[in-house]
Design an enzyme around this catalytic site. Sequence first.
Site, PDB file in Angstrom:
ATOM      1  N   TYR A 237      -8.511   7.262   3.673  1.00 45.29           N
ATOM      2  CA  TYR A 237      -7.835   7.242   4.948  1.00 45.29           C
ATOM      3  C   TYR A 237      -6.369   8.253   4.862  1.00 45.29           C
ATOM      4  O   TYR A 237      -6.681   9.315   5.217  1.00 45.29           O
ATOM      5  CB  TYR A 237      -7.282   5.673   5.126  1.00 45.29           C
ATOM      6  CG  TYR A 237      -6.790   5.219   6.676  1.00 45.29           C
ATOM      7  CD1 TYR A 237      -6.268   6.471   7.685  1.00 45.29           C
ATOM      8  CD2 TYR A 237      -7.166   4.034   7.336  1.00 45.29           C
ATOM      9  CE1 TYR A 237      -6.049   5.937   8.972  1.00 45.29           C
ATOM     10  CE2 TYR A 237      -6.758   3.828   8.744  1.00 45.29           C
ATOM     11  CZ  TYR A 237      -6.274   4.687   9.363  1.00 45.29           C
ATOM     12  OH  TYR A 237      -6.180   4.657  10.766  1.00 45.29           O
ATOM     13  N   THR A 277      -9.491  -2.957  15.731  1.00 48.36           N
ATOM     14  CA  THR A 277      -9.760  -2.603  16.768  1.00 48.36           C
ATOM     15  C   THR A 277     -11.286  -1.614  16.710  1.00 48.36           C
ATOM     16  O   THR A 277     -11.532  -1.515  15.666  1.00 48.36           O
ATOM     17  CB  THR A 277      -8.706  -1.465  16.782  1.00 48.36           C
ATOM     18  OG1 THR A 277      -8.577  -0.192  16.233  1.00 48.36           O
ATOM     19  CG2 THR A 277      -7.097  -1.996  17.003  1.00 48.36           C
TER      20      THR A 277
END
Length: 398
Positions: A237, A277
């Site tokens: 990430y 999400t």
Amino acid sequence: MLEFKQNIRGNVALGVNPLGCKQEVLNQIDYVKSKGTYEGPKKVLIIGASSSYGLATRISLAFGARADTIGVSFEKGPKNEKNLGTAGWYNNIAFREAAEKEGLVAKNFVQDAFSHESKQEIIDYIKNEFGGKVDLVVYSLASGRRTDPDTGETYTSSIKALSEPVVGPNINMQNHSFYTETLDPATDEEIAGTVKVMGGEDWQLWMEALKAAGVLADGVLTTNYSYLGTELNRPYYGGGTLGLAKADCDEKAENINELLADINGKAEIVVATAVTTKASSVIPFFPVYCIALYKVMSDKGTHETPIMHQDRIYREMIYGEKSEYDEMGRLRPDSWELDSDTQAQTKELISKLNKDNFNSEIAAYDILFKEFSNLSGFMVDGYTEQEVTIEDLKALNY
Ligand code: NAI
């Protein structure tokens, strides 16, 4: 009567329950109302407003600070009984209906935010119908593709590592399985594409266009959501292609700060916490980090959904007195996630997870899966079945 089926491919939700989406929006509105009102901005533009962080921001500002809002998003409406469109389409409608009931302006633009034409149309709306100026611009886009408005070239973002492949456990929510995945390092083209799509270029283009048109109020604030994470997710990430895109947003924030100096404006990077999400569910390995983190944080009472996090950010931090900034001037609501004991416990828990126990009470797969389902209107608290036809859905207008 339509039947709504939860249809998941990989970690992408294909099915939608429009009535569940509406109930989920109402639940988020109730959450904000339960906290009371706060003093905040009155005229807000939210780019990426139809789901998760952008939607939660809009709900907090409208129902907490009584702001009029413009929401920009890219969603699809219903076509036929098999293709009901996207959750964000129904979220936009549910939000507008609820906001208008309370006398608030809630204008939805459903179109490509990356184009010059969209920017111009929204500027015209602000000038002619929205009181002429906005005092907050929230940039909460997440997209896999972007067409450069000047060259017409389309770029794709890739979630990849940088120099070395990353091997680790991942979760597939379609069949509830835990498996080992290898993530290859990105090519130079993939790196450049990710920065072009998820970096800060379009944010800056928006702010330049809004400033040039004279629709930014004196003292305007613009926010952009970033993620830094920790050593537990850095290889794929923060230290991967997405991390470079987020670093580009840091740079563009500096440019925007210069741009806005003469109107006392400010660009703020908000380093937000990890949440479930549409965009984060497809980040490899991230679901494993989330089920460990959520378990630790829910036991400590610090786990937040997007509405809880964004309401805290605007109510208590940006327009309240509990702001925490880092040495680069970024707002750090992610301090709960980064808390050293939380991270130590999360690390230990991840090391214990395997295919036999990830979906048990030792971790929080139940929380992840419920939150993921809620995004498409399934497993929503307070939802009751109602008869609805495709014609009813087609008649709804965003
Ligand atoms: P999301 O996928 O739930 O929402 C993205 C929004 O962008 C939607 O409203 C969608 O319609 C809109 N959109 C996408 N392409 C568009 C286009 N071409 N034109 C107009 N609208 C378009 O994403 P999420 O997760 O809420 O992400 C928002 C931001 O928050 C991103 O910058 C993300 O990196 C950041 N963030 C997310 C975290 C997470 O754990 N999910 C953590 C920290 C930051």
